[in-house]
Motif scaffolding. Structure first.
Motif, PDB file in Angstrom:
ATOM      1  N   ASN A 105      -8.568  -5.731   4.435  1.00  0.00           N
ATOM      2  CA  ASN A 105      -7.177  -5.048   4.013  1.00  0.00           C
ATOM      3  C   ASN A 105      -7.067  -3.280   3.838  1.00  0.00           C
ATOM      4  O   ASN A 105      -5.528  -3.166   4.918  1.00  0.00           O
ATOM      5  N   ASN A 106      -8.516  -3.206   4.507  1.00  0.00           N
ATOM      6  CA  ASN A 106      -8.192  -1.368   5.187  1.00  0.00           C
ATOM      7  C   ASN A 106      -8.444  -1.163   6.340  1.00  0.00           C
ATOM      8  O   ASN A 106      -7.113  -0.583   6.798  1.00  0.00           O
ATOM      9  N   SER A 140      -9.840   3.690  -0.570  1.00  0.00           N
ATOM     10  CA  SER A 140     -10.009   2.041  -1.021  1.00  0.00           C
ATOM     11  C   SER A 140     -10.910   2.781  -2.847  1.00  0.00           C
ATOM     12  O   SER A 140     -10.965   2.872  -2.573  1.00  0.00           O
ATOM     13  N   SER A 157      -0.098   1.548  -6.114  1.00  0.00           N
ATOM     14  CA  SER A 157       1.588   1.814  -5.589  1.00  0.00           C
ATOM     15  C   SER A 157       2.723   1.804  -6.349  1.00  0.00           C
ATOM     16  O   SER A 157       3.586   2.280  -6.298  1.00  0.00           O
ATOM     17  N   LEU A 167      -4.421  -1.693   7.854  1.00  0.00           N
ATOM     18  CA  LEU A 167      -3.786  -0.825   7.264  1.00  0.00           C
ATOM     19  C   LEU A 167      -4.182   0.312   8.423  1.00  0.00           C
ATOM     20  O   LEU A 167      -2.912   0.822   8.656  1.00  0.00           O
ATOM     21  N   SER A 215      -4.222   0.176   0.688  1.00  0.00           N
ATOM     22  CA  SER A 215      -3.764  -0.562   0.756  1.00  0.00           C
ATOM     23  C   SER A 215      -4.318  -1.274  -1.476  1.00  0.00           C
ATOM     24  O   SER A 215      -4.810   0.215  -1.938  1.00  0.00           O
ATOM     25  N   ASP A 216      -2.919  -1.740  -1.755  1.00  0.00           N
ATOM     26  CA  ASP A 216      -3.196  -2.073  -3.173  1.00  0.00           C
ATOM     27  C   ASP A 216      -4.247  -3.109  -2.964  1.00  0.00           C
ATOM     28  O   ASP A 216      -4.507  -3.253  -4.143  1.00  0.00           O
ATOM     29  N   GLY A 271       0.850  -1.449  -0.351  1.00  0.00           N
ATOM     30  CA  GLY A 271       0.676   0.190  -0.247  1.00  0.00           C
ATOM     31  C   GLY A 271       0.705   1.173   0.335  1.00  0.00           C
ATOM     32  O   GLY A 271       1.861   1.180  -0.274  1.00  0.00           O
TER      33      GLY A 271
END
Length: 355
Positions: free
Chosen positions: A125-126, A65, A78, A129, A103-104, A45
Motif C-alpha cells: 500500500n505504501n 504509515s 482520511s 502510493l 495510505s489508509d 489515502g
C-alpha cells in the motif's frame, strides 16, 4: 489493471485536514492485495502539501504509515481524522517544508476487512502510493522518506524491505520507525510468559483485532468459537467503532485474557505474528528508531529485541531512547531527531551507526 495508479483526487475535509497544510487532498489509488499478492484493490489515502512555493525538484516527500486505528471502514484516517496525537507529529513536518502522503491501508474505507498488522499489505500500500504520486502532476521530489509509529513502524520497515523487489523504481532515502512492534518467536514467548492473564489491558482488544485477521488466514478458525459471553457485546462492535472506543469498551467489560477467551488463542495469534514479521532486516536503507522506556503498548524490551536483530542483520541504525516516554510521547519527542536524520539522508551524509 495495474497497481500504483492514481484513480482520482478530491478535496479532503473535516477532521482529516491538517492545519499546517496549504492543500489537503483525498486520494484513491490502485494497490496489490498484500494477502494474496495478486489482486488489485482500490486503496484510499491523503496528500498534504505545505505552504509556499515548491522548491526546484519538488517538495521533499514524507510518507506516513499510521498506527492502529481499528479495522472498520469508519476508522480510515482520511475519513475519521488523525486523532489528537498524529497531527502534533505531522504538522511540524509540513512546517519544515515536507509534503506528506499517507495510505489508509487496504480494507480501511475500501472493500474488504483490514488485515491488521499484515506487513506485506502495508508495504504494498505504501509503495503503490509512492508510485501513484511519482506519475502524478503534484510537485514532489523523487526521493521519499517513510515514517511510521507502532503498527505503522512495521509498515515503514516492511516498505523498505519489499521496495527493491516490488517497486525498484521507488527512491527510498530513509526510514523512521518509532514504537516498533517486533514479533520474533523469542519475544512472543517472553511476553506470553510474563503476561498477567487476569489483567485488564489494551492487549486484549488489540489481540481481538489480530484474531479477526486470523479468521481471514485460517478458514477453520472462528473468533466466535473462542470468545466468552462477557466478550461478545464488545466483539460485536469490532467493525463499527475505532480503536480508542474499542479499548474503552473492552475495559468497561473488564476483559482480560482469562475472561475474554474460552479456549487458547495463541496458535491463531502466532499465524498473525508470522504475517506481521513478514519482512527481511537486511535492506540497505538507513533507519532512525525512537523508543520510549515507559512504552506499555510495544514494550521497551520488544523494541530493544528489534534493535538487536537489526544490528545483527547489518542494518544502518540511528537509534534514540527517550527516558520515561510512553508510546505516544516516544513519537512526539522524536520529532527533532527524526527531522535531523531526514536532513542527513537527503543530503547523502553518512549516518553514524548506533549498532
Amino acid at each position: 489493471e495495474a497497481a500504483g495508479v492514481l484513480i482520482r483526487t478530491e478535496a479532503l475535509e473535516g477532521d482529516a485536514v491538517l492545519k499546517s497544510a496549504a492543500e489537503n487532498i483525498l486520494l484513491l489509488y490502485s494497490s496489490t492485495d498484500g494477502m494474496d499478492g495478486r489482486t488489485i484493490n482500490a486503496v484510499s489515502g491523503a496528500l498534504y502539501l505545505p505552504e509556499g512555493q515548491a522548491p526546484e525538484g519538488g517538495w521533499p516527500l514524507l510518507v506516513w504509515s499510521h498506527g492502529t486505528v481499528g479495522i472498520g471502514d469508519v476508522c480510515a484516517p482520511s475519513f475519521n481524522g488523525r486523532g489528537a496525537r498524529d497531527p502534533q507529529y505531522l504538522n511540524p513536518w509540513l512546517d519544515a517544508g515536507y509534503a506528506i502522503a499517507a495510505s489508509d491501508y487496504q480494507g480501511l474505507g475500501t472493500p474488504g476487512t483490514h488485515p491488521y498488522m499484515d506487513a506485506r499489505a502495508m508495504a504494498y500500500n505504501n509503495l503503490d502510493l509512492m508510485r501513484a504520486l511519482a506519475t502524478s502532476d503534484f510537485p514532489l521530489a523523487s526521493e521519499v522518506i517513510i515514517s511510521g509509529q507502532s503498527q505503522g513502524a512495521t509498515g515503514a520497515l516492511s516498505t523498505a524491505s519489499y521496495a527493491s523487489d516490488y517497486a525498484p523504481e521507488v527512491k527510498l532515502a530513509g526510514v523512521i520507525a518509532t514504537g516498533i512492534p517486533y514479533f520474533s518467536l523469542s519475544v512472543m514467548w517472553q511476553l506470553t510468559a510474563q503476561r498477567d492473564r487476569d489483567a485488564v489491558s489494551a492487549s486484549v482488544p488489540l489481540s481481538l483485532y489480530m484474531l479477526a485477521y486470523a479468521e481471514m488466514l485460517d478458514p477453520d478458525f472462528k473468533l466466535a468459537d473462542v470468545i466468552s459471553e462477557q466478550a461478545k457485546p464488545v466483539v460485536e462492535q469490532i467493525a463499527d467503532i475505532c480503536v480508542f472506543e474499542f479499548i474503552s469498551a473492552a475495559q468497561d467489560a473488564a476483559l482480560s485474557s482469562n475472561s475474554a477467551f474460552t479456549a487458547p488463542v495463541e496458535l491463531a495469534l502466532m499465524k498473525v505474528f508470522s504475517r506481521a514479521g513478514l519482512f527481511e532486516l537486511d535492506f540497505d536503507t538507513p533507519v532512525f528508531t525512537g523508543s520510549g522506556t515507559a512504552d506499555r503498548i510495544t514494550p521497551f524490551s520488544m523494541q530493544s529485541a528489534f534493535l538487536e536483530s537489526a544490528c545483527a542483520a547489518g542494518m544502518t541504525l540511528a537509534s534514540k531512547t527517550y527516558d520515561g516516554a510512553n508510546h505516544n510521547q516516544g513519537l512526539l519527542r522524536s520529532i527533532e531527531d527524526a527531522q535531523e536524520f531526514a536532513r542527513q539522508v537527503r543530503a547523502g551524509a553518512a549516518i553514524t551507526n548506533s549498532c
